[in-house]
Design a protein around this motif. Sequence first.
Motif, mmCIF file in Angstrom:
data_model
loop_
_atom_site.group_PDB
_atom_site.id
_atom_site.type_symbol
_atom_site.label_atom_id
_atom_site.label_comp_id
_atom_site.label_asym_id
_atom_site.label_seq_id
_atom_site.Cartn_x
_atom_site.Cartn_y
_atom_site.Cartn_z
ATOM 1 N N VAL A 115 7.823 10.924 11.226
ATOM 2 C CA VAL A 115 7.470 10.605 9.839
ATOM 3 C C VAL A 115 6.593 11.719 9.281
ATOM 4 O O VAL A 115 5.490 11.965 9.791
ATOM 5 C CB VAL A 115 6.728 9.256 9.751
ATOM 6 N N GLY A 116 7.065 12.404 8.263
ATOM 7 C CA GLY A 116 6.273 13.443 7.614
ATOM 8 C C GLY A 116 5.216 12.847 6.705
ATOM 9 O O GLY A 116 5.441 11.811 6.067
ATOM 10 N N THR A 117 4.051 13.476 6.645
ATOM 11 C CA THR A 117 2.959 12.972 5.803
ATOM 12 C C THR A 117 2.572 13.990 4.720
ATOM 13 O O THR A 117 1.443 13.970 4.232
ATOM 14 C CB THR A 117 1.732 12.625 6.666
ATOM 15 N N GLU A 118 3.502 14.881 4.401
ATOM 16 C CA GLU A 118 3.330 15.882 3.341
ATOM 17 C C GLU A 118 2.095 16.754 3.605
ATOM 18 O O GLU A 118 1.970 17.333 4.665
ATOM 19 C CB GLU A 118 3.269 15.187 1.973
ATOM 20 N N GLU A 119 1.179 16.824 2.659
ATOM 21 C CA GLU A 119 0.008 17.696 2.815
ATOM 22 C C GLU A 119 -1.158 17.024 3.555
ATOM 23 O O GLU A 119 -2.194 17.645 3.759
ATOM 24 C CB GLU A 119 -0.494 18.147 1.424
ATOM 25 N N LYS A 120 -0.956 15.774 3.951
ATOM 26 C CA LYS A 120 -2.049 15.020 4.574
ATOM 27 C C LYS A 120 -1.942 15.084 6.096
ATOM 28 O O LYS A 120 -0.931 14.684 6.686
ATOM 29 C CB LYS A 120 -2.018 13.565 4.101
ATOM 30 N N LEU A 121 -3.004 15.564 6.744
ATOM 31 C CA LEU A 121 -3.047 15.692 8.197
ATOM 32 C C LEU A 121 -3.539 14.400 8.833
ATOM 33 O O LEU A 121 -4.648 13.944 8.540
ATOM 34 C CB LEU A 121 -3.979 16.843 8.582
ATOM 35 N N PRO A 122 -2.748 13.779 9.719
ATOM 36 C CA PRO A 122 -3.244 12.609 10.469
ATOM 37 C C PRO A 122 -4.295 13.072 11.480
ATOM 38 O O PRO A 122 -3.971 13.696 12.477
ATOM 39 C CB PRO A 122 -1.991 12.079 11.177
ATOM 40 N N TYR A 123 -5.551 12.753 11.209
ATOM 41 C CA TYR A 123 -6.647 13.308 11.991
ATOM 42 C C TYR A 123 -7.111 12.364 13.097
ATOM 43 O O TYR A 123 -7.437 12.798 14.200
ATOM 44 C CB TYR A 123 -7.817 13.624 11.058
ATOM 45 N N ARG A 124 -7.166 11.085 12.813
ATOM 46 C CA ARG A 124 -7.542 10.062 13.787
ATOM 47 C C ARG A 124 -6.637 8.845 13.599
ATOM 48 O O ARG A 124 -6.049 8.649 12.539
ATOM 49 C CB ARG A 124 -9.003 9.631 13.610
ATOM 50 N N MET A 125 -6.559 8.015 14.653
ATOM 51 C CA MET A 125 -5.790 6.774 14.540
ATOM 52 C C MET A 125 -6.464 5.660 15.317
ATOM 53 O O MET A 125 -7.216 5.915 16.261
ATOM 54 C CB MET A 125 -4.353 6.970 15.044
ATOM 55 N N ALA A 126 -6.186 4.432 14.886
ATOM 56 C CA ALA A 126 -6.612 3.234 15.613
ATOM 57 C C ALA A 126 -5.443 2.266 15.604
ATOM 58 O O ALA A 126 -4.978 1.854 14.539
ATOM 59 C CB ALA A 126 -7.843 2.600 14.973
ATOM 60 N N VAL A 127 -4.948 1.918 16.788
ATOM 61 C CA VAL A 127 -3.817 0.992 16.925
ATOM 62 C C VAL A 127 -4.347 -0.430 17.009
ATOM 63 O O VAL A 127 -5.221 -0.727 17.836
ATOM 64 C CB VAL A 127 -2.989 1.324 18.177
ATOM 65 N N HIS A 128 -3.824 -1.300 16.148
ATOM 66 C CA HIS A 128 -4.268 -2.696 16.188
ATOM 67 C C HIS A 128 -3.800 -3.324 17.495
ATOM 68 O O HIS A 128 -2.611 -3.247 17.844
ATOM 69 C CB HIS A 128 -3.718 -3.473 14.988
ATOM 70 N N PRO A 129 -4.703 -3.964 18.260
ATOM 71 C CA PRO A 129 -4.348 -4.457 19.604
ATOM 72 C C PRO A 129 -3.338 -5.596 19.618
ATOM 73 O O PRO A 129 -2.707 -5.844 20.637
ATOM 74 C CB PRO A 129 -5.696 -4.908 20.172
ATOM 75 N N GLU A 130 -3.174 -6.298 18.483
ATOM 76 C CA GLU A 130 -2.251 -7.423 18.430
ATOM 77 C C GLU A 130 -0.908 -7.058 17.816
ATOM 78 O O GLU A 130 -0.106 -7.944 17.493
ATOM 79 C CB GLU A 130 -2.883 -8.588 17.658
ATOM 80 N N GLY A 131 -0.647 -5.765 17.667
ATOM 81 C CA GLY A 131 0.667 -5.324 17.219
ATOM 82 C C GLY A 131 0.904 -5.362 15.730
ATOM 83 O O GLY A 131 2.056 -5.348 15.276
ATOM 84 N N GLU A 132 -0.168 -5.395 14.922
ATOM 85 C CA GLU A 132 0.011 -5.428 13.471
ATOM 86 C C GLU A 132 0.404 -4.064 12.907
ATOM 87 O O GLU A 132 1.144 -3.988 11.924
ATOM 88 C CB GLU A 132 -1.265 -5.925 12.788
ATOM 89 N N GLY A 133 -0.114 -2.990 13.499
ATOM 90 C CA GLY A 133 0.204 -1.671 12.986
ATOM 91 C C GLY A 133 -0.803 -0.634 13.434
ATOM 92 O O GLY A 133 -1.542 -0.842 14.400
ATOM 93 N N ILE A 134 -0.825 0.501 12.711
ATOM 94 C CA ILE A 134 -1.712 1.617 13.052
ATOM 95 C C ILE A 134 -2.434 2.079 11.791
ATOM 96 O O ILE A 134 -1.824 2.259 10.744
ATOM 97 C CB ILE A 134 -0.931 2.809 13.627
ATOM 98 N N LEU A 135 -3.731 2.283 11.926
ATOM 99 C CA LEU A 135 -4.530 2.841 10.843
ATOM 100 C C LEU A 135 -4.747 4.326 11.127
ATOM 101 O O LEU A 135 -5.232 4.695 12.197
ATOM 102 C CB LEU A 135 -5.871 2.125 10.732
ATOM 103 N N PHE A 136 -4.382 5.175 10.161
ATOM 104 C CA PHE A 136 -4.561 6.619 10.300
ATOM 105 C C PHE A 136 -5.639 7.104 9.344
ATOM 106 O O PHE A 136 -5.734 6.638 8.199
ATOM 107 C CB PHE A 136 -3.259 7.360 9.990
#
Length: 422
Positions: A115-136
């Motif tokens: 998945v391309g994010t254009e000019e935005k660099l994914p710098y950090r992430m946190a994966v939700h432990p219950e499978g809801e998704g990922i916060l970047f």
Amino acid sequence: MSRREIPPCSKTYGFPIYCSSWAPLEKIYSKTASASTTGEDESKNLENQPDDTNELSEEISSVESSEHDEIPRDELFLVLGGGGGEGRSGVPNVILIASYDLVSQSLSETPVQRVGTEEKLPYRMAVHPEGEGILFAFPNGCRFFEWESAAEPNKQFQPKIKSTERMLPQLEDIGLQLALAFDAQGSLLATGGEDGKMRIYNWPSMELSFEQSETGKSVKDLNFCCGAKFLASVLDNGNCRVWDLNSKEIAANLPRENREKHLLCRFSQPSDGVSVLYTLSAQDQFLRIIAWSTASWDKIASKNISKDPVSAFNVSPDGKFLAIGTIEGDVVILSQNLQVHSTVKRAHIGLVTTLAFSHDSRALVSTSFDSFSRVTMVEKQKRAGNYQWIISVLIILLAIILALLAYYIKEGGIMLTDKKEL
């Protein structure tokens, strides 16, 4: 100079990697399957069909669901984020999902999703432990991605992400967040900013529960205690504080000896049920790991581990292993008692950016600015270590037996000599 050999467990996907994590496969599978079933049930309830039609519909649904394989047991999935940042470097900013085969111990050549994010660099992430998704975390704010099933008829389940419709205005335009963390239950989210602000939100309501601001400082690391009782934070000035999540007060300011600086922090839940806080700390020319009691906040263990600067640190979910990555590209795995378990020299040709243990603590992924991700199997090396220990014991026993044999031969020789003289 000989060409560097690249093992199957190491792959490059063409961009510097800033963040990584393992997908909670069982949680994702359960959640997406539940959502699919709910949607089908709602659709059926809207239709007032005769009983025989309902039965036929259920049979078709059962056949369709049986066409999908169960959750793969010999495959893990990695989420990687990174890129070339802003500007015209020619290196794209990307979120990528790759698979790791446990049987062949190899990373996939072709990613599951890119998945391309254009000019935005994914710098950090946190994966939700219950499978809801990922916060970047991106340079100017954060964005949430939900999981979706990539299962097709007669194919194995594979996780993919999609941009969510869930709006998080609290995390928009708040600047770069250097640390993101969900608690183990997924009910709390902590963010730590380059601007020195630490925030704790209730999830998923995003109600602000706590905010602390440090003028002129940055929050470098955050980690929740397993029972969500404490949150540890590390600032760029080397201070490490532990916050009581019930009172929202400081539970401990960890001491610093002789200009010592705390760099990173991780809570652990050992087998005896007593939580321990580990800090990676720098003092003079050495980096060391310190273990702190969460009952008294006293130092209970400490060990110098490296003269090379350490750029990454983590603790396994089962609390049995710790891992560090150096700017020289080395990866070192330590046991719970801070003894070196195994070392991968030159795992990367650049500094190690992230380390993440799989949810069952069997595998460790390391990433780097060299664009490579590498998976090290901890369990296999542990068995090898046990064999080496057994061999060492056998060698010692053999040496003792030979020494005793030599002694008795010598004594026997003396007795024979004495008899001849008589």
